[in-house]
Scaffold this motif. Structure first.
Motif, PDB file in Angstrom:
ATOM      1  N   SER A 110      42.364  28.349  50.261  1.00 14.93           N
ATOM      2  CA  SER A 110      41.738  29.412  49.454  1.00 14.93           C
ATOM      3  C   SER A 110      41.220  28.849  48.127  1.00 14.93           C
ATOM      4  O   SER A 110      41.120  29.561  47.126  1.00 14.93           O
ATOM      5  CB  SER A 110      42.741  30.545  49.196  1.00 14.93           C
ATOM      6  OG  SER A 110      43.280  31.024  50.400  1.00 14.93           O
ATOM      7  N   ARG A 111      40.929  27.565  48.134  1.00 10.78           N
ATOM      8  CA  ARG A 111      40.394  26.853  46.962  1.00 10.78           C
ATOM      9  C   ARG A 111      41.283  26.999  45.732  1.00 10.78           C
ATOM     10  O   ARG A 111      40.809  27.018  44.600  1.00 10.78           O
ATOM     11  CB  ARG A 111      38.970  27.315  46.635  1.00 10.78           C
ATOM     12  CG  ARG A 111      37.994  27.129  47.772  1.00 10.78           C
ATOM     13  CD  ARG A 111      36.578  27.449  47.340  1.00 10.78           C
ATOM     14  NE  ARG A 111      36.075  26.427  46.439  1.00 10.78           N
ATOM     15  CZ  ARG A 111      35.429  25.341  46.819  1.00 10.78           C
ATOM     16  NH1 ARG A 111      35.193  25.133  48.099  1.00 10.78           N
ATOM     17  NH2 ARG A 111      35.019  24.471  45.946  1.00 10.78           N
ATOM     18  N   ARG A 113      42.777  29.567  44.735  1.00 15.64           N
ATOM     19  CA  ARG A 113      42.710  30.894  44.109  1.00 15.64           C
ATOM     20  C   ARG A 113      43.843  31.802  44.594  1.00 15.64           C
ATOM     21  O   ARG A 113      44.088  32.851  44.007  1.00 15.64           O
ATOM     22  CB  ARG A 113      41.372  31.586  44.421  1.00 15.64           C
ATOM     23  CG  ARG A 113      40.139  30.748  44.150  1.00 15.64           C
ATOM     24  CD  ARG A 113      40.020  30.418  42.679  1.00 15.64           C
ATOM     25  NE  ARG A 113      38.890  29.536  42.436  1.00 15.64           N
ATOM     26  CZ  ARG A 113      37.841  29.887  41.708  1.00 15.64           C
ATOM     27  NH1 ARG A 113      37.772  31.070  41.167  1.00 15.64           N
ATOM     28  NH2 ARG A 113      36.859  29.029  41.523  1.00 15.64           N
ATOM     29  N   PHE A 120      44.040  31.848  53.452  1.00 13.48           N
ATOM     30  CA  PHE A 120      42.960  32.395  54.272  1.00 13.48           C
ATOM     31  C   PHE A 120      42.263  31.277  55.030  1.00 13.48           C
ATOM     32  O   PHE A 120      42.104  30.175  54.506  1.00 13.48           O
ATOM     33  CB  PHE A 120      41.901  33.099  53.399  1.00 13.48           C
ATOM     34  CG  PHE A 120      42.374  34.384  52.777  1.00 13.48           C
ATOM     35  CD1 PHE A 120      42.105  35.600  53.385  1.00 13.48           C
ATOM     36  CD2 PHE A 120      43.088  34.378  51.592  1.00 13.48           C
ATOM     37  CE1 PHE A 120      42.537  36.795  52.819  1.00 13.48           C
ATOM     38  CE2 PHE A 120      43.524  35.561  51.020  1.00 13.48           C
ATOM     39  CZ  PHE A 120      43.251  36.774  51.635  1.00 13.48           C
ATOM     40  N   TYR A 333      33.288  33.516  43.001  1.00 12.15           N
ATOM     41  CA  TYR A 333      33.964  34.271  44.072  1.00 12.15           C
ATOM     42  C   TYR A 333      34.515  35.610  43.593  1.00 12.15           C
ATOM     43  O   TYR A 333      35.511  36.100  44.111  1.00 12.15           O
ATOM     44  CB  TYR A 333      35.094  33.457  44.707  1.00 12.15           C
ATOM     45  CG  TYR A 333      34.747  32.027  44.989  1.00 12.15           C
ATOM     46  CD1 TYR A 333      33.663  31.718  45.814  1.00 12.15           C
ATOM     47  CD2 TYR A 333      35.473  30.987  44.443  1.00 12.15           C
ATOM     48  CE1 TYR A 333      33.329  30.401  46.067  1.00 12.15           C
ATOM     49  CE2 TYR A 333      35.148  29.674  44.693  1.00 12.15           C
ATOM     50  CZ  TYR A 333      34.074  29.386  45.496  1.00 12.15           C
ATOM     51  OH  TYR A 333      33.752  28.077  45.745  1.00 12.15           O
TER      52      TYR A 333
ATOM     53  N   ARG B 104      37.526  38.518  48.187  1.00 14.04           N
ATOM     54  CA  ARG B 104      36.587  37.404  48.068  1.00 14.04           C
ATOM     55  C   ARG B 104      37.201  36.284  47.218  1.00 14.04           C
ATOM     56  O   ARG B 104      37.174  35.110  47.594  1.00 14.04           O
ATOM     57  CB  ARG B 104      35.257  37.845  47.457  1.00 14.04           C
ATOM     58  CG  ARG B 104      34.285  36.677  47.289  1.00 14.04           C
ATOM     59  CD  ARG B 104      33.038  37.060  46.516  1.00 14.04           C
ATOM     60  NE  ARG B 104      32.224  38.035  47.224  1.00 14.04           N
ATOM     61  CZ  ARG B 104      31.435  37.744  48.258  1.00 14.04           C
ATOM     62  NH1 ARG B 104      31.351  36.507  48.719  1.00 14.04           N
ATOM     63  NH2 ARG B 104      30.718  38.684  48.847  1.00 14.04           N
ATOM     64  N   HIS B 105      37.769  36.681  46.107  1.00  7.86           N
ATOM     65  CA  HIS B 105      38.299  35.670  45.195  1.00  7.86           C
ATOM     66  C   HIS B 105      39.542  34.990  45.762  1.00  7.86           C
ATOM     67  O   HIS B 105      39.640  33.754  45.773  1.00  7.86           O
ATOM     68  CB  HIS B 105      38.617  36.306  43.847  1.00  7.86           C
ATOM     69  CG  HIS B 105      38.955  35.303  42.788  1.00  7.86           C
ATOM     70  ND1 HIS B 105      37.992  34.599  42.110  1.00  7.86           N
ATOM     71  CD2 HIS B 105      40.140  34.854  42.327  1.00  7.86           C
ATOM     72  CE1 HIS B 105      38.567  33.765  41.271  1.00  7.86           C
ATOM     73  NE2 HIS B 105      39.872  33.906  41.374  1.00  7.86           N
ATOM     74  N   MET B 106      40.482  35.793  46.247  1.00  4.49           N
ATOM     75  CA  MET B 106      41.737  35.222  46.771  1.00  4.49           C
ATOM     76  C   MET B 106      41.504  34.279  47.943  1.00  4.49           C
ATOM     77  O   MET B 106      42.310  33.406  48.203  1.00  4.49           O
ATOM     78  CB  MET B 106      42.673  36.336  47.257  1.00  4.49           C
ATOM     79  CG  MET B 106      43.342  37.125  46.167  1.00  4.49           C
ATOM     80  SD  MET B 106      44.772  38.057  46.793  1.00  4.49           S
ATOM     81  CE  MET B 106      44.099  38.965  48.175  1.00  4.49           C
ATOM     82  N   SER B 107      40.398  34.523  48.664  1.00  5.14           N
ATOM     83  CA  SER B 107      40.126  33.679  49.830  1.00  5.14           C
ATOM     84  C   SER B 107      39.224  32.508  49.463  1.00  5.14           C
ATOM     85  O   SER B 107      38.728  31.809  50.346  1.00  5.14           O
ATOM     86  CB  SER B 107      39.478  34.515  50.943  1.00  5.14           C
ATOM     87  OG  SER B 107      38.175  34.937  50.566  1.00  5.14           O
ATOM     88  N   GLY B 108      38.998  32.300  48.173  1.00  5.12           N
ATOM     89  CA  GLY B 108      38.139  31.196  47.747  1.00  5.12           C
ATOM     90  C   GLY B 108      36.710  31.365  48.242  1.00  5.12           C
ATOM     91  O   GLY B 108      36.039  30.380  48.534  1.00  5.12           O
ATOM     92  N   GLY B 109      36.245  32.610  48.333  1.00  5.30           N
ATOM     93  CA  GLY B 109      34.856  32.858  48.713  1.00  5.30           C
ATOM     94  C   GLY B 109      34.612  32.993  50.202  1.00  5.30           C
ATOM     95  O   GLY B 109      33.474  33.146  50.622  1.00  5.30           O
ATOM     96  N   GLN B 110      35.689  32.972  51.004  1.00  6.61           N
ATOM     97  CA  GLN B 110      35.476  33.058  52.457  1.00  6.61           C
ATOM     98  C   GLN B 110      35.131  34.457  52.933  1.00  6.61           C
ATOM     99  O   GLN B 110      34.458  34.622  53.945  1.00  6.61           O
ATOM    100  CB  GLN B 110      36.728  32.596  53.208  1.00  6.61           C
ATOM    101  CG  GLN B 110      37.024  31.122  53.067  1.00  6.61           C
ATOM    102  CD  GLN B 110      38.286  30.754  53.825  1.00  6.61           C
ATOM    103  OE1 GLN B 110      38.286  30.655  55.039  1.00  6.61           O
ATOM    104  NE2 GLN B 110      39.371  30.563  53.104  1.00  6.61           N
ATOM    105  N   LEU B 111      35.621  35.468  52.231  1.00  2.00           N
ATOM    106  CA  LEU B 111      35.451  36.835  52.721  1.00  2.00           C
ATOM    107  C   LEU B 111      34.442  37.612  51.883  1.00  2.00           C
ATOM    108  O   LEU B 111      34.401  37.485  50.663  1.00  2.00           O
ATOM    109  CB  LEU B 111      36.788  37.586  52.687  1.00  2.00           C
ATOM    110  CG  LEU B 111      37.878  37.092  53.635  1.00  2.00           C
ATOM    111  CD1 LEU B 111      39.145  37.911  53.441  1.00  2.00           C
ATOM    112  CD2 LEU B 111      37.419  37.192  55.077  1.00  2.00           C
TER     113      LEU B 111
END
Lengths: 345, 329
Positions: A110-111, A113, A120, A333, B104-111
């Motif tokens: 999750s980079r 974050r 994720f 993000y 979005r943020h918690m997933s590092g932009g994946q969602l």
């Protein structure tokens, strides 16, 4: 890195049925051992202040993740909780990426974050840990609704605990999922404690499967320390879900050997109780069964264990060396900015 | 092109009909949105047109069905979730704040979470304390969501499409006093810009900043002021998050006076945020302190005269404008 040992076994063309079973058992053992070794390392790293935040260990509950996720395929989706390292690893999220996330590194899944509670990996349809108890359950219903509306074959598996069973979101969603016939596996990890509150102090009726059944869905309890029993139950549930029978509920009776989190002094449990459950250690139970079936010996067990330890070692080394996100990217993000769009599935 | 007479309610319905027709991924769900036609009649007739799969009645489970909308959005659908009123949205606040706004943020932009959540807001109909909240300011506090407040027929008709096109969650507040507003509406021409505030009336002496259900009251106040020789400019914020600072500051730089009108309670209100921004960004343009007209700090009472006294009214807005204009820098 190799993830082959986490994939469901398929009988080899040239092998016998026994060979296939032995290999399958080895896969499940490897899946559980990797989780165990990963989390044991997390304890060391936490004590060394390499990883921070809340860290909720799954040790003792490995049979649930390994067994349930073995029954799912790549088209299925998974929603997890804040006690999710086991789910992520058993789903095939790379060990490197999970460990790097624990370190808060840019190479984390999750980079950096999310941390321990928010892993994720959309490429594996792993929709993350939710740190609000019960908060992931409606989300899983939504993933299942999308699947149903599009006529897809996928099932959605949602993990949650006996504590979440007391949340309104569970009961609201159970009703809605039955009403709409959603392809949803509600996988309740009953580890007998909602943080420090024992099951009998939280639920007037502690037979959770019976209560879930009252919503109108198939529901039963399973020995959550027996990975083969878990896998068998999950496979039957997923078959029913794929056949269009709507949601299923499994109460997976398990136990965490460690405290609720690394902050928890564990004052609310008898040592004797913990020791009793340790005699039902899921890794040990499968190991013994395999040894008595002649599927495992000291050498092959040591080899398997070494492979898991090596994988964790490599993940730690990679996480140590990995870069962090630049502070200049702090605001990324949050909302979409041009050029920052994820691929919509 | 010819205009047609329509209501705010019909404009919202037409937007939903267009969205459901244009994109198979779009569906509407909420309490009684089907046969009943929605608590405020917005979705009347849509279930007959699009079927119960796409105009989906839900159980009275706000957290579950809002969360289900969020989950479906993650999976690539474009759900429009109707929460009957902002008052009930508190039961779903966990899903909106902890999931929609954070994933979005918690997933590092994946969602991506391309969900649209519509709800009625506001007081003025003698519905008493539990059915009269204006909590747009709370939602506008949250990074990760866009907050829109259509105050006009054009915005009621035009804001849904860009909201659905947004890959992030959008919350749309429809003020309960606006549904029956009728007027002429020109046919839609191209996508509506939802990022900008709009000057609804031009003026030179004072800027009145507002949004949603307070806009008609503020326009009435501007009429009152015009009769007294005070020329008020009325700015409709439209987007409550993000705020269009440029339009706000440009107006204040012309008039040098500002009054913010907001049906939320004054303490910690959206009006407080707008006022703070003006102070931060246009302090040296100001000839008077920024004024605020908000709801009284009381649970909204039932009795008509008490409710009217608790809410911003045109006369109170005019008084605040007069006070601002009375200040000479």
């Amino acid at each position: 890195m190799s993830t082959s040992h986490r994939k469901p076994a398929k009988p080899a063309h040239h092998g016998t049925h026994q060979d296939a079973a032995a290999k399958h058992h080895r896969d499940l053992l490897a899946s559980m051992l990797l989780i165990r070794r990963f989390e044991e390392r997390c304890v060391e790293l936490y004590s060394a202040a390499k990883i921070r935040g809340f860290v909720h260990l799954y040790i003792g509950e490995e049979a649930v993740a390994a067994g349930v996720l073995d029954a799912l395929g790549p088209a299925d989706a998974v929603v997890s909780t804040y006690r999710e390292h086991g789910h992520a690893l058993a789903r095939g999220v790379p060990t490197d990426a999970v460990m790097a996330e624990m370190y808060g590194k840019a190479t984390g899944c999750s980079r950096g974050r999310g941390g321990s509670m928010h892993l994720f990996d959309t490429s594996r349809r792993f929709y993350g840990g939710n740190a609000i108890v019960g908060g992931g359950i409606p989300l899983a219903a939504g993933l299942a609704l999308a699947e149903k509306m599009r006529g897809g074959p996928g099932a959605v598996c949602c993990f949650f605990g006996d504590g979440a069973f007391a949340e309104g979101e569970f009961h609201e969603t159970a009703n809605l999922a039955v009403l709409w016939g959603l392809p949803l596996l509600l996988a309740c990890e009953n580890n007998l404690y909602a943080m420090g509150t024992p099951l009998r102090a939280e639920h007037g009726q502690t037979d959770l499967a019976m209560r879930a059944a009252s919503y109108g869905m198939p529901a039963w309890a399973v020995d959550g320390m027996d990975v083969l029993a878990v896998e068998d139950a999950a496979r039957r549930a997923v078959e029913g879900i794929r056949a269009g029978h709507g949601p299923y509920f499994l109460e997976l009776r398990t136990y965490r050997f460690r405290a609720h989190s690394m902050y928890d002094p564990d004052r609310y449990r008898d040592k004797a109780e913990v020791e009793h459950w340790r005699t039902r250690d899921p890794v040990m139970l499968l190991e013994r069964r395999m040894r008595s079936a002649g599927e495992l010996d000291d050498a092959s067990y040591a080899e398997l264990d070494r492979r898991c330890t090596d994988e964790v070692d490599r993940a730690v080394a990679a996480a140590e060396a990995a870069p962090v996100e630049p502070v200049g990217d702090l605001l990324r993000y949050v909302g979409t900015v041009p050029g920052d769009l994820p691929e919509a599935r | 092109m010819a205009t047609a007479t329509t209501t705010y309610r019909e404009a919202l319905r037409e937007a939903l009909r267009e969205a459901l027709s244009a994109d198979d991924r779009v569906f509407l769900m909420g309490e009684d949105v089907g046969k009943y036609g929605g608590s405020f009649g917005v979705s009347l007739g849509l279930v007959e047109e699009f079927g119960p799969e796409r105009v989906r009645d839900t159980p009275l489970s706000e957290s579950a069905f809002v969360g289900t909308g969020i989950g479906a959005a993650i999976a690539g659908m474009r759900p429009v979730v109707e929460v009957m009123t902002v008052n009930f949205s508190l039961l779903a606040l966990d899903q909106i704040l902890n999931n929609a706004a954070t994933l979005r943020h918690m997933s590092g932009g994946q969602l991506s979470v391309p969900v649209v959540i519509r709800m009625t807001t506001g007081a003025g109909r003698q519905l008493a304390a539990q059915h009269s909240h204006s909590l747009e300011g709370w939602y506008a506090h949250i990074p990760g969501i866009r907050v829109l407040a259509p105050a006009t027929l054009e915005d009621a008709r035009g804001m849904l499409a860009p909201a659905l096109a947004d890959p992030d969650p959008v919350v749309i507040f429809e003020h309960g006093s606006l549904y029956n507003v009728s007027g002429e509406l020109a046919p839609v021409e191209g996508p509506l810009d939802v990022a900008s505030a709009a000057v609804r009336r031009s003026g030179d002496d004072v800027t009145l900043l507002t949004y949603g259900g307070s806009l008609p009251k503020v326009l009435s106040a501007a009429d009152l002021l015009a009769g007294e020789g005070i020329s008020a400019e009325v700015v409709d914020l439209r987007s409550l998050r993000p705020l269009d600072d440029a339009t706000i500051m440009a107006s204040v730089a012309r008039t040098h006076r500002a009054v913010v009108v907001d049906e939320g309670w004054r303490t910690g209100s959206l009006a407080a945020e707008v006022s703070a921004r003006i102070t931060e960004q246009a302090f040296y343009e100001l000839d008077a302190p920024v004024g605020r007209v908000c709801s009284a700090e009381v649970p909204i009472p039932y009795a008509r005269h008490l409710e009217e006294a608790a809410l911003p009214q045109a006369e109170g807005v005019a008084a605040a404008a007069r006070e601002a204009v009375g200040h000479r820098g």
